[in-house]
Scaffold this motif. Structure first.
Motif, PDB file in Angstrom:
ATOM      1  N   THR A  12       0.863  -1.181   0.000  1.00 54.18           N
ATOM      2  CA  THR A  12       0.000   0.000   0.000  1.00 54.18           C
ATOM      3  C   THR A  12       0.896   1.225   0.000  1.00 54.18           C
ATOM      4  O   THR A  12       1.726   1.397   0.884  1.00 54.18           O
ATOM      5  CB  THR A  12      -0.896   0.020   1.259  1.00 54.18           C
ATOM      6  OG1 THR A  12      -1.663  -1.164   1.258  1.00 54.18           O
ATOM      7  CG2 THR A  12      -1.819   1.237   1.250  1.00 54.18           C
ATOM      8  N   ARG A  14       1.554   4.810   0.729  1.00 56.80           N
ATOM      9  CA  ARG A  14       0.955   5.868   1.571  1.00 56.80           C
ATOM     10  C   ARG A  14       1.184   7.230   0.940  1.00 56.80           C
ATOM     11  O   ARG A  14       2.235   7.487   0.357  1.00 56.80           O
ATOM     12  CB  ARG A  14       1.591   5.843   2.965  1.00 56.80           C
ATOM     13  CG  ARG A  14       1.208   4.619   3.768  1.00 56.80           C
ATOM     14  CD  ARG A  14       2.108   4.446   4.965  1.00 56.80           C
ATOM     15  NE  ARG A  14       2.023   5.561   5.912  1.00 56.80           N
ATOM     16  CZ  ARG A  14       2.924   5.799   6.862  1.00 56.80           C
ATOM     17  NH1 ARG A  14       3.991   5.032   6.984  1.00 56.80           N
ATOM     18  NH2 ARG A  14       2.767   6.803   7.692  1.00 56.80           N
ATOM     19  N   GLY A 167       1.510   1.082  -5.445  1.00 54.75           N
ATOM     20  CA  GLY A 167       1.561  -0.350  -5.166  1.00 54.75           C
ATOM     21  C   GLY A 167       2.963  -0.929  -5.249  1.00 54.75           C
ATOM     22  O   GLY A 167       3.176  -2.096  -4.951  1.00 54.75           O
TER      23      GLY A 167
END
Ligand code: TXA
Ligand code: MG
Length: 334
Positions: A12, A14, A167
């Protein structure tokens, strides 16, 4: 069998707004994209081989292409280099912080993975407020290539960084769009005569005003000398790029109905601007340089087939802009 390959897409990414958070993540071995005045950089701790390995994979970068190491101020040069040569000192005093990278003998703490096995290191002190605060907060040397998938145009906005690397990296610092828009000038300062390896905002004439003996790399040297990055394809959108001297050379004719699936950018506006899929005319070379990569990326988003770029005079900043135009068109040798 490929073992321990990170599963991209499962990370993920951020979106950070705090340089303190970004610095902490970098110190922890994270990969963090951040804005500089030239283009967005993809930062990692230059002393952390594991983080560097992940960075090369995330970007899809050829492993023979060395990374530039970024520090907060000239006083911090010892974080990356073993010695500061007289020519590097003179050039940094004149142009740092700013869009200049000097190549110097590397400090032993800098991983060979960063320098692609070379005994030299590219050292840069970026000028943008966000980059400066991040480096000051992190207190470590940050290795950072441009924050794009390898071979693609560099990114000058955080949104474009996400387009390429969401990603695949730990975080992006949501900063301002870059103001220079082309990567730093790279100068080899290891020998007695500085050699300009990659043109940028600091021009050959600017360098020679400080160190008159500075020379531009020759074609022969380009292939023999140790700046492997110059030999790889770069800055290429999916569309085909054509270089023109005048908009009249574009394959677009009056009287054809409908939109042309082409993009055009230049200093002279195109006469059928409104009918092209994408059109940009710039007031000066600075604005052209600042917007070139975003223009190429926008053209790809619109899935245009052909991009026409008006060429510019090969002097001053025009040298850097011409270099990037030729590379985006697939003409590797300048
Ligand atoms: O403006 C910039 O320079 C941006 C920002 C993020 O600082 N960075 C950047 O990095 O453009 P990158 O990796 O896309 O390009 C680095 C260039 C490559 O052409 C590489 O070959 C050259 O610098 N380079 C790095 N270290 C070198 C070394 N030790 N000797 C010769 N060339 C080197
Ligand atoms: Mg790059």
């Amino acid at each position: 069998m490929a073992l321990n390959t990170p599963k991209f897409g499962s990370i993920t990414t951020r979106r950070l707004t705090s340089v303190v958070d970004a610095a902490a993540l970098l110190r922890d071995g994270g990969i963090v994209a951040f804005p500089t005045e030239t283009v967005y950089g993809l930062g990692v701790d230059a002393r952390n081989p594991e983080a560097i390995e992940r960075l090369f994979l995330a970007k899809g970068r050829p492993s023979d292409n060395p990374l530039i190491v970024h520090v907060a101020s000239i006083d911090d040069w010892r974080l990356a280099a073993r010695t500061l040569t007289d020519t590097a000192s003179a050039l940094l005093t004149a142009f740092a912080p700013g869009p200049l990278t000097v190549v110097l003998p590397k400090h032993p703490s800098i991983s060979h993975r960063v320098t692609a096995g070379l005994d030299t290191v590219g050292l840069r002190i970026p000028a943008s407020r966000e980059a400066h605060e991040l480096l000051r907060e992190a207190q470590i040397p940050i290795a950072a290539p441009s924050a794009n998938r390898s071979g693609r145009p560099s990114c000058t906005t955080w949104q474009s960084v996400m387009e390429d690397l969401d990603g695949r990296i730990d975080a992006v610092l949501e900063g301002e769009p870059c103001t220079v828009g082309l990567e730093s000038t790279v100068v080899d300062c290891c020998g007695p005569v500085p050699i300009l390896l990659r043109p940028g905002f600091v021009s050959l004439a600017d360098l020679q005003a400080v160190v008159p003996s500075t020379v531009a790399i020759s074609r022969d040297q380009l292939h023999a000398l140790a700046s492997p990055g110059l030999r790889h394809p770069h800055y290429q959108p999916n569309a085909r790029v054509h270089l023109v001297d005048h908009p009249a050379e574009c394959n677009v004719t009056a009287g054809t109905a409908g939109e042309f699936p082409v993009a055009y950018a230049g200093l002279i506006p195109h006469p059928y601007a409104a009918r092209l899929a994408l059109h940009a005319s710039f007031e000066n070379i600075e604005a052209y340089a600042m917007n070139l990569y975003e223009f190429l990326r926008r053209a790809d988003r619109l899935r245009v087939r052909d991009i026409y770029l008006q060429q510019v005079a090969d002097t001053g900043l025009g040298q850097a802009l011409s270099d990037r135009q030729r590379r985006s068109a697939g003409i590797i040798k300048p």
